[in-house]
Design an enzyme around this catalytic site. Sequence first.
Site, short mmCIF file in Angstrom:
data_model
loop_
_atom_site.label_atom_id
_atom_site.label_comp_id
_atom_site.label_asym_id
_atom_site.label_seq_id
_atom_site.Cartn_x
_atom_site.Cartn_y
_atom_site.Cartn_z
N SER A 687 0.87 -1.20 0.05
CA SER A 687 -0.07 0.10 0.02
C SER A 687 0.83 1.24 0.11
O SER A 687 0.34 2.54 0.10
CB SER A 687 -1.05 -0.01 1.10
OG SER A 687 -0.32 0.08 2.29
N LYS A 730 -6.69 3.64 8.27
CA LYS A 730 -6.08 4.64 7.82
C LYS A 730 -6.49 5.98 7.97
O LYS A 730 -5.67 6.87 8.32
CB LYS A 730 -5.45 4.12 6.54
CG LYS A 730 -4.82 2.94 6.34
CD LYS A 730 -4.46 2.70 4.84
CE LYS A 730 -3.63 1.25 4.74
NZ LYS A 730 -3.24 0.71 3.28
#
Length: 790
Positions: A687, A730
């Site tokens: 990511s 996140k």
Amino acid sequence: MAPEQMNTQQNGSDVKIPEDALIVIPVREMVLFPGAIAPISIGRAKSIAAAQQALREQRPVGIVLQRSPEIDEPGPDDLYRVATIANIVRYITAPDGSHHIVCQGVQRARILDFLPGTPFLAARIQQIPEPTTTSPEIEARALNLQRQAIEAIELLPQAPPELAAMFQGTSAPGALADLATSFMDIKPQDKQEVLETIDLALRVEKVSKHLAERLEVLRISNEIGQKTRASFDERQREAILREQMATIQRQLGEGDGKQAEVAELTAAIAKANMPPEADAHAKKELRRYERMPEAAGEAGMVRTYLDWLIELPWALPAEKPIDIKEARRILDADHFGLEKIKSRIIEYLAVRKLAPQGKAPILCFVGPPGVGKTSLGQSIARAMDRPFVRVSLGGVHDEAEIRGHRRTYIGALPGNIIQGIKKAGARNCVMMLDEIDKMGRGVQGDPSAAMLEVLDPEQNGTFRDNYLGVPFDLSRVVFIATANMLDQIPGPLLDRMELISLAGYTEDEKLEIARRYLVRRQLEANGLSAEQAEIEPEALKLIVKGYTREAGVRNLEREIGKVFRHAAVQIADGTAAKVVVGPTIVLGQPRFEGEIALRTSVPGVATGLAWTPVGGDILFIEATRVPGKGGLILTGQLGDVMRESVQAALTLVKSKAAQLGIDPQLFEKSDIHVHVPAGATPKDGPSAGVAMFTALTSLLTNRTVRSDTAMTGEISLRGLVLPVGGIREKVVAAAAAGLKRVMLPARNKRDYDEIPKSARDNLEFIWLERVDEAIAAALEPADAKVEAAE
């Protein structure tokens, strides 16, 4: 006969052994003496071929001990040099395919050398004749040896009388020594030493010494056996006397304690409402217990087992109908936020209300520590008005911890499941299987495999605990599991459960949770009241923002407790009647501060977003350029996936050099160093591609990354931004860090509804299809053009 043995036999039949040579069969752990007859098991192909060749040619064989029993194919150097010439009296092939020979020892022989090129061992030998000369000293030693052997036979239990007659009929000193060694329980090496001793006086002396040691052992063993028998006879006599005394007391109408106990147990079994199988088993064990003497060691074990059967809640209590409105009120009172999770729990309870006998799913709450997984289970128990019991599975590595120990073991107990139900006192309790992902696996079995039956609605109606030995119905137990990570849960066990994910809380949610629950709880824990201590909202906000950075609220509660402990000291010593904690709190300097603007104030630094098992976190990607030859240096404990992301990002930057206004010579004359700080922590995951690309572009174009922007997403070599996981965690971490903008893959728009409303309101979302959009949104305008490295 096996094919390889037949081949060996065929090959052996073509070999001619010289007349002055001897076929040798090596053996393990046994020595054959002249005059002795002994069976020998042969399993090696060479030994089988050697025995069959000797039978065909009517030849004797040499039985020789190998030096190490672990060697499967012994060579000449692995064998002793003194063997026994023996005749094969009988060859036996057992039904299981094993081969045996019965040999009679004839004479000692010394092996001179082995013949080469034979399919089995064969050697030239020198026969060793038995000495015939004797002397009065040898005769005296032989008589002493004969007396020792007869005494040893008398001390042996169940020794045949023919054995003593055999020793009495043997007068030759050499034969007597060999016979005594054959029957003696000594090491094969010691027997081989006797076989190699040719001198009669020395041989008789060695055997007599060995026999004297064995005699001493036999005398002590016999003495211990007599004492044991005497003690057993005494206990048996005591038991008989106790039984007679009990009979006399029953005749006189006295001492009816055992009968009263049995009657009490009979009544308790009748009240326990056991199923037919368990009831019949309990009555059978009760009859055994009634017949046992009170002094019997097993009586206590049977009584404990009966107590377990009686105290278990076999009968199903009357279940109160579930009040959905009350359940919603309880969930709202116990938990702030978690709207989707509370909605799923209400759905679960509604289905349980409409279909009480249905097979409800097993809920598994998955999330970081401190987000309220266990307390959700307690709220479900309150909403259903059922007892709550928690079973901790962390560190369990023995299957018996789940299924129980068998009653053959001393101190055996049922497994944790049955123990939990007994503790709850109801067969329809709410059982929290805490930390189901922390179960281990040891030599005693796999506890996660045992959990499959517990959590399967098709099987747990007849769950059989090893200790109980009878089925117990778990179908009405409401199982709820908790876990931190799904990777450690086996697939079949994961398939039994419905996963409900709990991510971290936002800053606003933490403030509300602290105000509603944590402050009151810590006041009570520290012996304070609301009139004695108070914490201002600004101080509470400072604790959340400057002293904790976690997904849950556990550390936040600890910090609040630390503040109230300081207040408790002032209240206890009388220096203050009431303490109001303001923003100038006594926790020292804040642990966390807004360092993003400082760290991203130079080109080559980008702020990424990462997912961890304890919630989301921000991650700084730093890149710098030094004179070199076009190398790429990676540091910061990067895993293989992140290393590949850096390489892909650099390749993409090179392919877009002209578009980005980067001089291609920079790549040839410079080394690029990419570093992810906090290097002691391993980092890996697909990511970080967008952040890597942005940091490299920022470095090579001399444009800084906006300090209020964080990003996540993977990239392809075509410049596409690929979706990633953990968006909720996140984004929550970005909001907690004070960021204003987040750049996410456009294909992650499906996760937008999962993000808390407070985070959505405080952040600007930029959805990326290609990396060009990330550069346009993240980089500040260029201040200066990067010159080519000299």
